[in-house]
Design an enzyme around this catalytic site. Structure first.
Site, PDB file in Angstrom:
ATOM      1  N   ARG A 291     -57.243 -49.358 -27.225  1.00 50.86           N
ATOM      2  CA  ARG A 291     -56.956 -47.893 -27.370  1.00 50.86           C
ATOM      3  C   ARG A 291     -58.215 -47.091 -26.946  1.00 50.86           C
ATOM      4  NH1 ARG A 291     -58.907 -49.306 -32.677  1.00 50.86           N
ATOM      5  NH2 ARG A 291     -61.021 -48.130 -32.862  1.00 50.86           N
ATOM      6  N   VAL A 294     -62.602 -42.760 -30.589  1.00 52.07           N
ATOM      7  CA  VAL A 294     -63.065 -41.618 -30.985  1.00 52.07           C
ATOM      8  C   VAL A 294     -64.264 -41.343 -30.053  1.00 52.07           C
ATOM      9  CG1 VAL A 294     -64.084 -40.204 -33.003  1.00 52.07           C
ATOM     10  CG2 VAL A 294     -62.191 -42.009 -33.258  1.00 52.07           C
TER      11      VAL A 294
END
Ligand code: MV4
Length: 446
Positions: A291, A294
């Site tokens: 993914r 952050v």
């Protein structure tokens, strides 16, 4: 390229993705829960759909509502951000079945990397260095004891369906191993619905180093160097930096080329992060995140590559705009995660933001979704803002981070801004290369 993208997230990352889409000329659809109707990500999107009540199971994890929202608005693709549905292979598959594009890797790769035993086995076969241990699921106590004796105590029992630090136990001898094995298996079953566990040599005080990769469908497999995420507390990263201080260039380059070859062998697509433990000059693969992360902005600042823009481009079948030879990291970048939390007990705090004054100036980036008067709901994670300070050198980046931590004002809610000032002004941090145990061991004396 897509005409319209649905952003299946909230908070700062939904704002970040909205920006990349609008810069690409893509129209955006925000989704939101009832509590998030006044959120920044809803305000800046071209359209929005309320997809359910506040609990995440009814809203941001509600796959059926999200697919219905795509059909109602005509969105052709979904960006999942991080957390929520970002590493849910069934969701990625569902989208495909509905002729929608998941902005992320192939669902088969999400599934493969979600199984930590399979992920490690695959990487080991591709020549990626791994921690000594079992190459398959532990069968019984006897199997566990044999493997542990072979590699030597202390060992770590890990849940195959775990990750991010959940479902692990350190054991120091045969007796502890026999006692803990059934407990870890039971926990794994109740947390993750899968009781498979594996055993690794316990690495005592490593650093957490991760390698960013991006791949397209045109045969480009590129690494974007590393990040050091060792400053963490209870598996939550607090400060991240790029590049990692004090690691031999040649060792890093060797690791990068192995990572890139592994991605080539898999036929990986999109953004990925290979996580490593680093101790005594050696890297050990832990897991791969499939993914957007952050901490992606520190890599963006160093490489001048917009990772979210490229992620969307490669998902739509386009080429990465650059080549490996043209990726040249420049300077040093540090990210401070500013959380809404109590400074004593670290409990998430909710409330209404009073005055908000963002820091600015040369080398400062603030990724956030808060504004004066915004009511922080208690349903979701407590990340308020990411302060990213970039400078010519590590020292310069630290100075800039501290300067901007003194400028920022977030009234009306408790934050960890003071903790960041203490971390960045400590001698240990300034000297570089702290281990993953450093913050927890030193937090009271900072
Ligand atoms: C380890 C380890 C020591 N030895 N594996 C934590 C998160 C998950 N990705 C795996 N983790 C660890 N695996 C071996 N063989 C220590 C950790 C670990 C950790 C790793 C990176 C960053 C923070 C951490 C905090 C606690 C434990």
């Amino acid at each position: 390229m897509f005409d319209k993208v649905l952003i299946a997230n909230r908070g700062e990352i939904a704002v970040r993705i909205n920006r990349a889409c609008q810069e690409l000329g893509i129209s955006t659809v925000a989704i939101h829960s009832e509590a998030d109707v006044d959120s920044m990500h809803v305000r800046i999107a071209d359209e929005s759909v309320c997809i359910g009540p506040n609990p995440v199971n009814k809203s941001y994890l509600n796959t059926h509502s999200i697919i219905a929202a795509c059909e109602i608005t005509g969105a052709q693709a979904v960006h999942p951000g991080y957390g929520f549905l970002s590493e849910n292979s069934s969701f990625a598959k569902m989208l495909q079945d509905h002729k929608l594009t998941f902005i992320g890797p192939k669902h088969s790769h999400i599934e493969a990397m979600g199984d930590k035993i399979q992920a490690k086995k695959m990487m080991k076969e591709f020549g990626v260095p791994t921690v000594p241990g079992s190459d398959k699921a532990i069968e019984d106590k006897k199997d566990a004891i044999n493997i542990s004796k072979e590699i030597g105590f202390p060992v770590l029992i890990k849940a195959s369906a775990g990750g991010g630090g959940r479902g692990m136990k350190v054991v120091n001898d045969e007796k502890e191993l026999s006692e803990s094995l059934p407990i870890v298996k039971q926990e794994a079953l109740s947390f993750f619905g899968n009781d498979a566990v594996y055993i690794e040599k316990f690495i005592d005080s490593p650093r957490h180093i991760e390698v960013q990769v991006i791949c397209d469908t045109h045969g480009n497999f590129i690494h974007l160097h590393e990040r050091d995420c060792s400053v963490q507390r209870r598996n939550q990263k607090v400060v991240e930096e790029a590049l990692a201080p004090g690691i031999d260039e040649e060792k890093k380059e060797k690791l990068f080329s192995i990572c890139v070859k592994a991605m080539q062998n898999m036929g990986y697509l999109g953004l990925g992060t290979l996580e490593f433990l680093y101790e005594n000059g050696e890297f050990y693969f832990m897991e791969m995140n499939t993914r957007l992360q952050v901490e992606h902005p520190i890599t963006e600042m160093l490489t001048r590559i917009d990772l979210v823009r490229e992620q969307i481009c490669v998902a739509s079948g386009e080429k990465i705009f650059t080549t490996q030879e043209n990726v040249r990291p420049l300077g040093h970048s540090i990210e401070c995660r500013i959380n809404a939390e109590n400074s004593e007990d670290f409990k998430p705090s909710a409330g209404t933001i009073g005055l908000f004054h963002p820091p600015a100036g040369n080398g400062i980036r603030l990724d956030t979704f808060i504004y004066s008067g915004y009511k922080v709901p208690h349903y979701y994670d407590n990340l308020l803002a990411k302060l990213i300070a970039t400078g010519r050198t590590r020292n310069h980046a630290i100075k800039r981070a501290l300067r901007s931590l003194n400028e920022i004002v977030i009234d009306g809610i408790e934050t960890n801004i003071e903790l960041h000032k203490k971390i960045l002004s400590s001698n240990d941090f300034k000297n570089g290369s702290v281990s993953i145990n450093w913050l927890e061991n030193n937090i009271t004396s900072l």
